[in-house]
Design a protein around this motif. Structure first.
Motif, PDB file in Angstrom:
ATOM      1  N   MET A   1       0.850  -1.163   0.000  1.00  0.00           N
ATOM      2  CA  MET A   1       0.000   0.000   0.000  1.00  0.00           C
ATOM      3  C   MET A   1       0.904   1.237   0.000  1.00  0.00           C
ATOM      4  O   MET A   1       1.763   1.386   0.846  1.00  0.00           O
ATOM      5  CB  MET A   1      -0.890  -0.001   1.247  1.00  0.00           C
ATOM      6  N   ALA A   2       0.694   2.122  -0.921  1.00  0.00           N
ATOM      7  CA  ALA A   2       1.498   3.338  -0.997  1.00  0.00           C
ATOM      8  C   ALA A   2       0.830   4.430  -0.168  1.00  0.00           C
ATOM      9  O   ALA A   2      -0.368   4.619  -0.237  1.00  0.00           O
ATOM     10  CB  ALA A   2       1.623   3.787  -2.444  1.00  0.00           C
ATOM     11  N   ILE A   3       1.629   5.125   0.611  1.00  0.00           N
ATOM     12  CA  ILE A   3       1.123   6.211   1.441  1.00  0.00           C
ATOM     13  C   ILE A   3       1.841   7.475   1.010  1.00  0.00           C
ATOM     14  O   ILE A   3       3.059   7.510   0.915  1.00  0.00           O
ATOM     15  CB  ILE A   3       1.384   5.929   2.931  1.00  0.00           C
ATOM     16  N   LYS A  22       6.070   6.011   7.276  1.00  0.00           N
ATOM     17  CA  LYS A  22       5.291   5.216   6.328  1.00  0.00           C
ATOM     18  C   LYS A  22       5.169   3.766   6.797  1.00  0.00           C
ATOM     19  O   LYS A  22       4.092   3.182   6.760  1.00  0.00           O
ATOM     20  CB  LYS A  22       5.933   5.246   4.937  1.00  0.00           C
ATOM     21  N   ARG A  23       6.272   3.202   7.258  1.00  0.00           N
ATOM     22  CA  ARG A  23       6.277   1.820   7.715  1.00  0.00           C
ATOM     23  C   ARG A  23       5.353   1.647   8.923  1.00  0.00           C
ATOM     24  O   ARG A  23       4.564   0.700   8.992  1.00  0.00           O
ATOM     25  CB  ARG A  23       7.702   1.388   8.068  1.00  0.00           C
ATOM     26  N   GLU A  24       5.445   2.575   9.880  1.00  0.00           N
ATOM     27  CA  GLU A  24       4.604   2.493  11.073  1.00  0.00           C
ATOM     28  C   GLU A  24       3.130   2.673  10.733  1.00  0.00           C
ATOM     29  O   GLU A  24       2.275   1.973  11.268  1.00  0.00           O
ATOM     30  CB  GLU A  24       5.038   3.533  12.096  1.00  0.00           C
ATOM     31  N   LEU A  25       2.842   3.594   9.830  1.00  0.00           N
ATOM     32  CA  LEU A  25       1.453   3.832   9.430  1.00  0.00           C
ATOM     33  C   LEU A  25       0.880   2.614   8.705  1.00  0.00           C
ATOM     34  O   LEU A  25      -0.263   2.222   8.949  1.00  0.00           O
ATOM     35  CB  LEU A  25       1.358   5.082   8.553  1.00  0.00           C
ATOM     36  N   GLU A  26       1.661   2.014   7.844  1.00  0.00           N
ATOM     37  CA  GLU A  26       1.210   0.811   7.152  1.00  0.00           C
ATOM     38  C   GLU A  26       0.907  -0.304   8.142  1.00  0.00           C
ATOM     39  O   GLU A  26      -0.081  -1.028   8.000  1.00  0.00           O
ATOM     40  CB  GLU A  26       2.248   0.358   6.127  1.00  0.00           C
ATOM     41  N   SER A  27       1.726  -0.424   9.183  1.00  0.00           N
ATOM     42  CA  SER A  27       1.509  -1.438  10.212  1.00  0.00           C
ATOM     43  C   SER A  27       0.210  -1.170  10.969  1.00  0.00           C
ATOM     44  O   SER A  27      -0.581  -2.092  11.211  1.00  0.00           O
ATOM     45  CB  SER A  27       2.693  -1.462  11.173  1.00  0.00           C
ATOM     46  N   VAL A  29      -2.404   0.586   9.940  1.00  0.00           N
ATOM     47  CA  VAL A  29      -3.537   0.380   9.036  1.00  0.00           C
ATOM     48  C   VAL A  29      -3.835  -1.107   8.900  1.00  0.00           C
ATOM     49  O   VAL A  29      -4.995  -1.536   8.947  1.00  0.00           O
ATOM     50  CB  VAL A  29      -3.256   1.023   7.656  1.00  0.00           C
ATOM     51  N   SER A  30      -2.803  -1.916   8.772  1.00  0.00           N
ATOM     52  CA  SER A  30      -2.978  -3.363   8.663  1.00  0.00           C
ATOM     53  C   SER A  30      -3.631  -3.937   9.925  1.00  0.00           C
ATOM     54  O   SER A  30      -4.560  -4.748   9.843  1.00  0.00           O
ATOM     55  CB  SER A  30      -1.624  -4.033   8.417  1.00  0.00           C
ATOM     56  N   HIS A  33      -7.299  -2.930  10.071  1.00  0.00           N
ATOM     57  CA  HIS A  33      -8.100  -3.683   9.104  1.00  0.00           C
ATOM     58  C   HIS A  33      -8.378  -5.103   9.611  1.00  0.00           C
ATOM     59  O   HIS A  33      -9.513  -5.567   9.576  1.00  0.00           O
ATOM     60  CB  HIS A  33      -7.391  -3.725   7.745  1.00  0.00           C
TER      61      HIS A  33
END
Length: 123
Positions: A1-3, A22-27, A29-30, A33
């Motif tokens: 997922m691109a942020i 970005k890495r922390e936000l992706e984590s 969000v995952s 979800h």
């Protein structure tokens, strides 16, 4: 997922910080979800926390916060109301408590020595 991060902010941040965020936000969000948090709930929570952070940075000043957020002050005010945030509580939470509410704190580690009066006998 691109942020994507806002261009103005990206220019100010070192690339390592951007990558970490970005890495922390992706984590996060995952995790949200997989935990069943809906999109609407996630967006609402993000807005709340982001706005509270910016307001705290500007000591509750909505005019200054709205400039940083890139929105009109009336829009910020309306968003604060929609999110159920209490602007007075934000401002009060940032103020130092009144003296009467702070209480007294006395240092006992260095007590003042007692001074003994000196009496002279009349010779």
């Amino acid at each position: 997922m691109a942020i994507e991060i806002h261009e103005r902010s990206q220019a100010d941040w070192p690339s390592k910080v951007i990558t970490t965020v970005k890495r922390e936000l992706e984590s996060v969000v995952s995790q949200m979800h997989t935990s069943g948090v809906t999109y609407a709930e996630a967006v609402r929570e993000f807005k709340k926390r982001y706005i509270l952070q910016v307001l705290a940075q500007h000591k509750g000043n909505q005019c200054k916060a709205s400039v940083e957020l890139g929105m009109h002050r009336n829009t910020l005010s309306r968003t604060i109301e929609e999110l159920g945030l209490n602007p007075a509580q934000i401002r009060n939470g940032l103020k130092r408590p009144a003296r009467s509410e702070r209480g007294l704190t006395l240092s006992v580690s260095n007590p003042r020595p007692k001074v003994q009066p000196i009496y002279r006998s009349g010779s």
